[in-house]
Design a protein around this motif. Structure first.
Motif, PDB file in Angstrom:
ATOM      1  N   ILE A 234       0.837  -1.201   0.000  1.00 27.94           N
ATOM      2  CA  ILE A 234       0.000   0.000   0.000  1.00 27.94           C
ATOM      3  C   ILE A 234       0.872   1.251   0.000  1.00 27.94           C
ATOM      4  O   ILE A 234       0.650   2.195  -0.773  1.00 27.94           O
ATOM      5  CB  ILE A 234      -0.946  -0.002   1.212  1.00 27.94           C
ATOM      6  CG1 ILE A 234      -1.905  -1.197   1.141  1.00 27.94           C
ATOM      7  CG2 ILE A 234      -1.738   1.300   1.284  1.00 27.94           C
ATOM      8  CD1 ILE A 234      -2.748  -1.392   2.389  1.00 27.94           C
ATOM      9  N   LEU A 235       1.883   1.272   0.865  1.00 26.77           N
ATOM     10  CA  LEU A 235       2.758   2.440   0.964  1.00 26.77           C
ATOM     11  C   LEU A 235       3.573   2.631  -0.314  1.00 26.77           C
ATOM     12  O   LEU A 235       3.763   3.764  -0.773  1.00 26.77           O
ATOM     13  CB  LEU A 235       3.677   2.290   2.178  1.00 26.77           C
ATOM     14  CG  LEU A 235       2.970   2.341   3.538  1.00 26.77           C
ATOM     15  CD1 LEU A 235       3.918   1.924   4.655  1.00 26.77           C
ATOM     16  CD2 LEU A 235       2.408   3.728   3.813  1.00 26.77           C
ATOM     17  N   ASP A 236       4.057   1.541  -0.890  1.00 25.28           N
ATOM     18  CA  ASP A 236       4.790   1.641  -2.155  1.00 25.28           C
ATOM     19  C   ASP A 236       3.906   2.221  -3.252  1.00 25.28           C
ATOM     20  O   ASP A 236       4.343   3.055  -4.053  1.00 25.28           O
ATOM     21  CB  ASP A 236       5.291   0.259  -2.593  1.00 25.28           C
ATOM     22  CG  ASP A 236       6.503  -0.204  -1.797  1.00 25.28           C
ATOM     23  OD1 ASP A 236       7.126   0.630  -1.115  1.00 25.28           O
ATOM     24  OD2 ASP A 236       6.817  -1.410  -1.852  1.00 25.28           O
ATOM     25  N   VAL A 277      -0.656   3.270   7.948  1.00 24.20           N
ATOM     26  CA  VAL A 277      -0.863   3.709   6.559  1.00 24.20           C
ATOM     27  C   VAL A 277      -1.344   5.153   6.543  1.00 24.20           C
ATOM     28  O   VAL A 277      -0.794   6.009   5.835  1.00 24.20           O
ATOM     29  CB  VAL A 277      -1.876   2.797   5.836  1.00 24.20           C
ATOM     30  CG1 VAL A 277      -2.227   3.380   4.465  1.00 24.20           C
ATOM     31  CG2 VAL A 277      -1.309   1.396   5.667  1.00 24.20           C
ATOM     32  N   ILE A 278      -2.360   5.459   7.339  1.00 20.49           N
ATOM     33  CA  ILE A 278      -2.864   6.835   7.356  1.00 20.49           C
ATOM     34  C   ILE A 278      -1.904   7.752   8.114  1.00 20.49           C
ATOM     35  O   ILE A 278      -1.827   8.951   7.838  1.00 20.49           O
ATOM     36  CB  ILE A 278      -4.292   6.898   7.945  1.00 20.49           C
ATOM     37  CG1 ILE A 278      -4.962   8.208   7.529  1.00 20.49           C
ATOM     38  CG2 ILE A 278      -4.292   6.722   9.461  1.00 20.49           C
ATOM     39  CD1 ILE A 278      -6.460   8.226   7.733  1.00 20.49           C
ATOM     40  N   LEU A 480       8.343  -0.111   8.462  1.00 18.56           N
ATOM     41  CA  LEU A 480       9.117   0.851   9.248  1.00 18.56           C
ATOM     42  C   LEU A 480       9.968   1.766   8.375  1.00 18.56           C
ATOM     43  O   LEU A 480      10.247   2.913   8.754  1.00 18.56           O
ATOM     44  CB  LEU A 480      10.002   0.089  10.240  1.00 18.56           C
ATOM     45  CG  LEU A 480      10.751   0.911  11.289  1.00 18.56           C
ATOM     46  CD1 LEU A 480       9.771   1.704  12.144  1.00 18.56           C
ATOM     47  CD2 LEU A 480      11.600  -0.004  12.159  1.00 18.56           C
ATOM     48  N   VAL A 481      10.365   1.292   7.210  1.00 15.96           N
ATOM     49  CA  VAL A 481      11.190   2.100   6.304  1.00 15.96           C
ATOM     50  C   VAL A 481      10.522   3.435   5.990  1.00 15.96           C
ATOM     51  O   VAL A 481      11.183   4.472   5.880  1.00 15.96           O
ATOM     52  CB  VAL A 481      11.470   1.315   5.008  1.00 15.96           C
ATOM     53  CG1 VAL A 481      12.156   2.193   3.975  1.00 15.96           C
ATOM     54  CG2 VAL A 481      12.316   0.080   5.305  1.00 15.96           C
ATOM     55  N   TYR A 482       9.200   3.430   5.866  1.00 12.77           N
ATOM     56  CA  TYR A 482       8.468   4.649   5.523  1.00 12.77           C
ATOM     57  C   TYR A 482       8.245   5.568   6.729  1.00 12.77           C
ATOM     58  O   TYR A 482       7.844   6.718   6.561  1.00 12.77           O
ATOM     59  CB  TYR A 482       7.109   4.292   4.918  1.00 12.77           C
ATOM     60  CG  TYR A 482       7.180   3.969   3.444  1.00 12.77           C
ATOM     61  CD1 TYR A 482       7.147   4.980   2.490  1.00 12.77           C
ATOM     62  CD2 TYR A 482       7.294   2.658   3.008  1.00 12.77           C
ATOM     63  CE1 TYR A 482       7.216   4.691   1.139  1.00 12.77           C
ATOM     64  CE2 TYR A 482       7.364   2.358   1.662  1.00 12.77           C
ATOM     65  CZ  TYR A 482       7.323   3.378   0.726  1.00 12.77           C
ATOM     66  OH  TYR A 482       7.401   3.091  -0.609  1.00 12.77           O
TER      67      TYR A 482
END
Length: 511
Positions: A234-236, A277-278, A480-482
């Motif tokens: 989702i983040l990607d 995510v949010i 966690l990277v994001y």
């Protein structure tokens, strides 16, 4: 077996008579649609695509079968002679072209996409691959964006909850109270990589334990890996969106995500990871952070309809407010002050008003939220010329550090009131608030804490509150990277490196 070139010629011939392929030709149509066309050369792909275009245009009864075949291909595939990326690219290209030919296709496509989502027992690759392909569809089928986002969030929440249910089964019923000087981050999140079959076992073999079995540990790790993979997908997807499209549609996507947050995440107790995510998406634009906070404040402080906003949801909203303001680096000083002022205003209203059990539960949740935010953001609650603190280690109890935000004055009255929030709120939060408040010369709480300890009972029969804060540290490595650049970690109370514990400070003050 016929050669590829012969099959290609047959397809060309069938395309010219495609309008005659009714239900009596179901075996033939099924055979054609089952051809491994995605791994053929570009010329074969073009011929196959023309056949499908003609079929769905001339014979609507085959649309459902065509879509089913395409969606089946969106699942995880073992390595082929060509890359999976190319296979999926061809499938999406065909689906996009069918959408142009059949305007009503979304209503047919959605039930198939939903029912084809991998079962929770399937591995991480199956979940992440299908999720990535679902999100890809949102880039060319706006009509399904809301349903797809809600489906992926719902699946994340289910995995998240299952992890917590499994972990809670490990915990002893007679778990000891946390130490008073425990730090805010201590024990709040499960570090999955640190689990072993020996965790929780007693050295005395005769004592009963609830140590997790190796199978249970393995199950939690597998569930966490699936959840981490889906969240990273989702983040990607959000991060990789082309800038022109992203600028044009980011508000729409955020609105959909916020709606999913309100209807699913917020109303599900104790999810640990899905909400990040949010948390990340709110960092993309200041308006998003404002919208998220406004939604939470509206629910927590100004929603009076218990049927649509039950007390448990309002209390959860306060946990989100406290955690977001404390942890998100993108929440600036002015926003922090505004939120704290709103919370303190409701604290003051509760001091002078009468309430029932529900309103008291909400009042204590507000107090705990302010305590928690103060621990993390106390420097941002200083106003005036002395608000910049250059050296925290130089702080000492009794030293004036500046002028506090006006609204915070009610906190001293609340702490010393008959409602006694220091007794009702979570011990870890109370302990850290007392330490930070004393070190910054905001308020001295230890006399009340000692009185509470001597009483041996919770005042007015009230029990300790839950200390769940939804943005406690995330332990999923891919996700966690994001978060690393936008996440505020707990760095301890001011002056921790120089000073002793609270009891030493108490003794000094009493001398």
């Amino acid at each position: 077996a016929p050669s590829i070139s012969r099959i290609q010629r047959w397809l060309t011939t069938l395309t010219s008579v495609v309008s005659k392929l009714d239900r009596t030709h179901s075996v033939l149509v099924n055979k054609v649609l089952s051809l491994p066309w995605t791994v053929m050369d570009d010329q074969f792909v073009a011929v196959y695509s023309r056949f499908v275009h003609g079929l769905v245009s001339a014979r609507s009864e085959w649309i459902h079968l065509v879509v089913e075949k395409v969606v089946q291909g969106l699942h995880y595939l073992l390595p082929k002679e060509i890359t999976r990326r190319l296979i999926y690219q061809r499938l999406h290209s065909l689906l996009r072209s069918i959408l142009r030919l059949v305007p009503t296709l979304p209503s047919i496509l959605w039930p198939i996409l939903e029912s084809s989502y991998p079962n929770k027992r399937e591995n991480r690759d199956a979940h992440t691959c299908y999720t990535a392909n679902l999100l890809k569809i949102t880039t060319y089928c706006d009509e399904l964006m809301e349903q797809i986002v809600k489906l992926t969030i719902d699946r994340c929440v289910k995995l998240d909850v299952e992890i917590q249910v499994e972990v809670e089964d490990w915990e002893d019923d007679d778990e000891p109270e946390p130490e008073d000087d425990a730090e805010l981050d201590a024990g709040e999140c499960l570090e999955l990589d640190d689990l072993s079959s020996d965790d929780g076992q007693s050295s005395d073999e005769n004592e009963p334990t609830n140590a997790p079995s190796p199978a249970s540990i393995r199950k939690v790790k597998e569930l966490a890996a699936k959840l981490d993979g889906i969240l990273r997908c989702i983040l990607d997807h959000l991060h990789a969106a082309p800038e022109p499209r992203f600028q044009a549609e980011k508000e729409l996507f955020f609105d959909v995500l916020l709606s999913s947050f309100e209807s699913c995440i917020l109303r599900t107790q104790r999810t640990r990871h899905t909400q990040f995510v949010i948390f990340w998406y709110a960092s993309v634009h200041p308006d998003f952070a404002d919208s998220l906070l406004a939604t939470l404040v509206e629910c927590a402080l100004y929603a009076y309809d218990d049927s649509t906003h039950p007390i448990v949801t309002r209390v959860a909203s306060l946990g989100y407010i406290a955690s977001l303001v404390s942890r998100a680096r993108y929440i600036d000083k002015q926003t922090t002050r505004h939120v704290v002022s709103l919370l303190c205003a409701r604290l003051e209203a509760g001091l002078v008003g009468e309430g029932n059990g529900n309103s008291y539960a909400l009042w204590y949740s507000i107090a705990q939220a302010v305590f928690y935010i103060f621990c993390f953001r106390w420097k941002d609650l200083l106003v005036g010329e002395d608000e910049e603190i250059e050296d925290e280690d130089s702080l000492s109890p009794g030293k004036q550090v500046g002028r506090w935000l006006t609204g915070l004055k009610v906190l001293e009255r609340a702490v010393s009131s008959h409602l006694n929030p220091l007794k009702a709120c979570a011990p870890t939060v109370v302990s850290q608030f007392a330490k930070v408040a004393h070190q910054t010369n905001f308020i001295y709480c230890y006399n009340i804490l000692r009185s509470n300890d001597r009483s041996g009972l919770n005042s007015s029969g009230k029990s300790r509150m839950d200390s769940f804060f939804p943005f406690d540290p995330c332990r999923l490595p891919l996700t966690l990277v994001y978060l690393e650049k936008i996440y505020r970690v707990w760095e301890g109370a001011p002056g921790d490196a120089e000073d002793g514990d609270e009891e030493d400070e108490d003794d000094e003050d009493e001398d």
